[in-house]
Design an enzyme around this catalytic site. Structure first.
Site, PDB file in Angstrom:
ATOM      1  N   LYS A  75       0.860  -1.191   0.000  1.00  0.00           N
ATOM      2  CA  LYS A  75       0.000   0.000   0.000  1.00  0.00           C
ATOM      3  C   LYS A  75       0.894   1.238   0.000  1.00  0.00           C
ATOM      4  O   LYS A  75       1.922   1.248   0.715  1.00  0.00           O
ATOM      5  CB  LYS A  75      -0.851  -0.060   1.270  1.00  0.00           C
ATOM      6  CG  LYS A  75      -1.940   0.971   1.428  1.00  0.00           C
ATOM      7  CD  LYS A  75      -2.764   0.659   2.681  1.00  0.00           C
ATOM      8  CE  LYS A  75      -3.950   1.556   2.863  1.00  0.00           C
ATOM      9  NZ  LYS A  75      -4.811   1.165   4.006  1.00  0.00           N
TER      10      LYS A  75
ATOM     11  N   SER B 288      -9.395   0.810   2.970  1.00  0.00           N
ATOM     12  CA  SER B 288      -8.646   1.694   2.104  1.00  0.00           C
ATOM     13  C   SER B 288      -7.503   0.991   1.374  1.00  0.00           C
ATOM     14  O   SER B 288      -6.904   1.576   0.475  1.00  0.00           O
ATOM     15  CB  SER B 288      -8.069   2.857   2.901  1.00  0.00           C
ATOM     16  OG  SER B 288      -7.182   2.384   3.908  1.00  0.00           O
TER      17      SER B 288
ATOM     18  N   SER C  20      -9.495  -1.726   7.101  1.00  0.00           N
ATOM     19  CA  SER C  20      -8.955  -1.476   5.761  1.00  0.00           C
ATOM     20  C   SER C  20      -8.155  -2.627   5.163  1.00  0.00           C
ATOM     21  O   SER C  20      -7.788  -2.567   3.986  1.00  0.00           O
ATOM     22  CB  SER C  20      -8.108  -0.204   5.765  1.00  0.00           C
ATOM     23  OG  SER C  20      -8.935   0.928   5.854  1.00  0.00           O
TER      24      SER C  20
END
Lengths: 104, 465
Positions: free
Chosen positions: B79, B155, B179
């Protein structure tokens, strides 16, 4: 104030922090006309107290909140405050420790 | 070897055995990304030359007879809130593009590479991790490999797209309120959110210091365990990372779920779910013989308190950016953060007090059970751009409510493995929740479900390729 609160406030015993609190009370409902009264006490602007709060907080925090953003800011703040009533009404003893504990 | 869909464990075994070189695996991953990522939008940076150089080093080490590590030649991506030396750490934002390049990799990247893995690049995410959808107005949304018109969840949206789309076998994400678990559920992946404080967050861009976790997503429970074992261990660079010896889980997986007491979460976790979430939960519970229902007390208040802490701490982190560059935020993130800055302080402190009380109640439950099952998301992947859905007859915003079932769990830092149940047409996840520091329990159960075929990462059908 509940008995539990009175007791912990007096003794401050840590053991009481583990006692199971009494069932939560329902969040207090605003009294009819409170918003109006609040608006009268507030700044020169009139209207919804939450709008006034946002205007004042934006000044205090030096945040440039554009008029076009305010409806979304207000909607989000209203949801947040509504969520807060869920746990803020939950009785905890005075000596309840917040979850994060500082270690020197 | 089918490098697109091979598990990390299979790749590592093949590379260590000399059946395929690390360079061949890396080149295959790079070619796959070039072909498929335009449809998935998982990557925001691909570090091709670094990856190939790293793979060459591994092949040279193999030639010299040196041990390569348990993740030999395994491609992975992170990420884009993890620092990658030489790149600005975007954290999904426009603003951070102006930040200087990171000087050193995040600790978890260093640890995975020390175990033989090869970093391929950085992954798309919701802006500043304040997101459950995987949408991003600066980089465009990451897209669900099972239906590219649908959300990945967020996310860690790029992490979900990359692992479920067969671009890399392991992706790292972060989980503040769900997330990792939300994209694992919507993309059909195994996802591990470890105990709060277990894995180092050093050199990652934060969101909510008191709730931030990091962890892996993968297509098998064993791959989660391999990555997790490689990343464990104290790190003085993260004050929250607990000084605790590594407790390897991979050797324990074969024990399965035997002897474990498993219950299903009732009450709050039975409300609001679509039929597919209930079906997935029933399948998992039946396979495990979990008949007991247990109530996680005051979960609704816990979720509310997590919500308030998140918005207030997040606002505190970004206050200066909100003053100087408010127009450069995604408006949906900006307006929530501005509201968060205005939350009265007593409400935040009260939330942290409630958190401790709630933790004590939930820990009591783990005297009676070893694991608790709950839905991971209320539904399968919504369409990209979908604003609302109807839960129990009430229309609610998708963005805030995809994490309905994950928030009360991460609120007190419990370890969770989200396992994918391969329903048609779209997969959906179930949370396996364990007591603090018992990732082994959740991973053993996930592995057992995978062996029985109840949990599996389904391979997407790629039309037109």
């Amino acid at each position: 104030m509940s008995k539990l609160r009175k007791k912990t406030a007096t003794t401050g015993k840590r053991a009481n922090a583990r006692a199971k609190p009494a069932p939560p009370r329902a969040p207090a409902k605003p009294k009819p006309g409170a918003a109006k009264a609040s608006a009268k006490r507030g700044a020169a602007t009139t209207g919804d107290p939450l709008d006034q709060f946002i205007d004042a907080a934006a000044i205090a925090l030096d945040l440039p909140v554009q008029p076009a953003w305010k409806p979304a800011v207000k909607a989000n703040l209203a949801v947040t405050l509504r969520f807060a009533t869920l746990y803020a009404a939950f009785p905890l003893p005075d000596d309840a420790e917040p979850a994060p504990v500082f270690v020197a | 070897m089918d490098t697109v869909w091979a598990h990390a464990s299979e790749i590592a075994e093949a590379v260590a055995g000399g059946d395929i070189s690390a360079v061949e695996v890396t080149e295959a991953a790079l070619a796959r990304i070039a072909r498929r990522d335009p449809a998935l939008n998982a990557f925001t940076a691909v570090i091709e030359s670094r990856a190939l150089a790293r793979a060459e080093d591994l092949d040279n080490a193999h030639t010299e007879g040196r041990a390569l590590g348990p993740l030999a030649g395994v491609p992975f991506a992170v990420k884009n809130l993890f620092d990658i030396a030489g790149l600005p750490t975007l954290a999904g934002s426009k603003i951070n593009r102006d930040a200087p390049p990171a000087r050193r990799d995040a600790t978890l990247i260093e640890r995975l590479e020390a175990a033989g893995a090869v970093l391929i690049g950085a992954l798309n995410m919701g802006e500043y991790a304040y997101d459950f959808t995987g949408e991003n107005i600066h980089d465009d949304p990451s897209r669900n490999p099972h239906d590219t018109d649908r959300m990945t969840g967020g996310s860690s949206g790029g992490s979900g797209a990359a692992a479920a789309g067969g671009l890399v076998p392991i992706a790292l994400g972060s989980d503040t309120n769900g997330s990792i678990r939300v994209p694992a559920s919507l993309c059909g992946l195994f996802g591990l959110k470890p105990t709060y404080g277990r894995l180092s967050r050093a050199r990652t861009f934060p969101f909510v210091a008191s709730l931030d976790h990091v962890g892996p997503l993968a297509r098998s429970a064993k791959d989660l365990a391999l990555a997790y074992d490689a990343m464990q261990g104290h790190d003085p660079d993260d004050p929250v990372c607990v000084d605790r010896l590594a407790e390897p889980v991979t050797p324990l997986l074969a024990r399965g779920a035997d002897g474990l007491r498993i219950a299903v979460a009732g009450g709050y976790f039975r409300k609001g779910a679509f039929a597919e979430a209930r079906t997935a939960l029933e399948r998992v519970a039946a396979a495990l013989g979990a008949k007991r229902e247990i109530d996680i007390p005051e979960a609704e208040r816990a979720r509310a308190a997590a919500y308030v802490i998140t918005t207030a701490e997040g606002a505190s982190l970004h206050l200066d950016r909100l003053r100087r560059r408010a127009r450069d935020f995604d408006p949906a993130v900006r307006d929530r953060l501005i509201a968060g800055a205005m939350v009265p302080a007593p409400l935040v402190v009260q939330a942290q007090k409630f958190r401790r009380w709630y933790r004590e109640q939930v820990l009591e439950l783990f005297k009676e059970v070893d694991a608790i099952l709950a839905p991971a998301t209320p539904c399968t992947a919504p369409r990209i751009g979908q604003q609302t859905f109807v839960l129990d007859g009430v229309e609610l915003p998708v963005r805030a409510n995809l994490g309905l079932y994950t928030q009360p769990i991460s609120f007190i830092g419990l370890p969770v493995v989200a396992v994918p149940v391969p329903l048609e047409p779209l997969p959906i996840g179930v949370q396996i929740i364990a007591a603090p520091w018992r990732e082994d329990v959740a991973l053993r159960i996930a592995h057992a479900l995978e062996r029985e075929g109840v949990a599996a990462a389904p391979r997407p059908v790629e039309g037109g390729e």
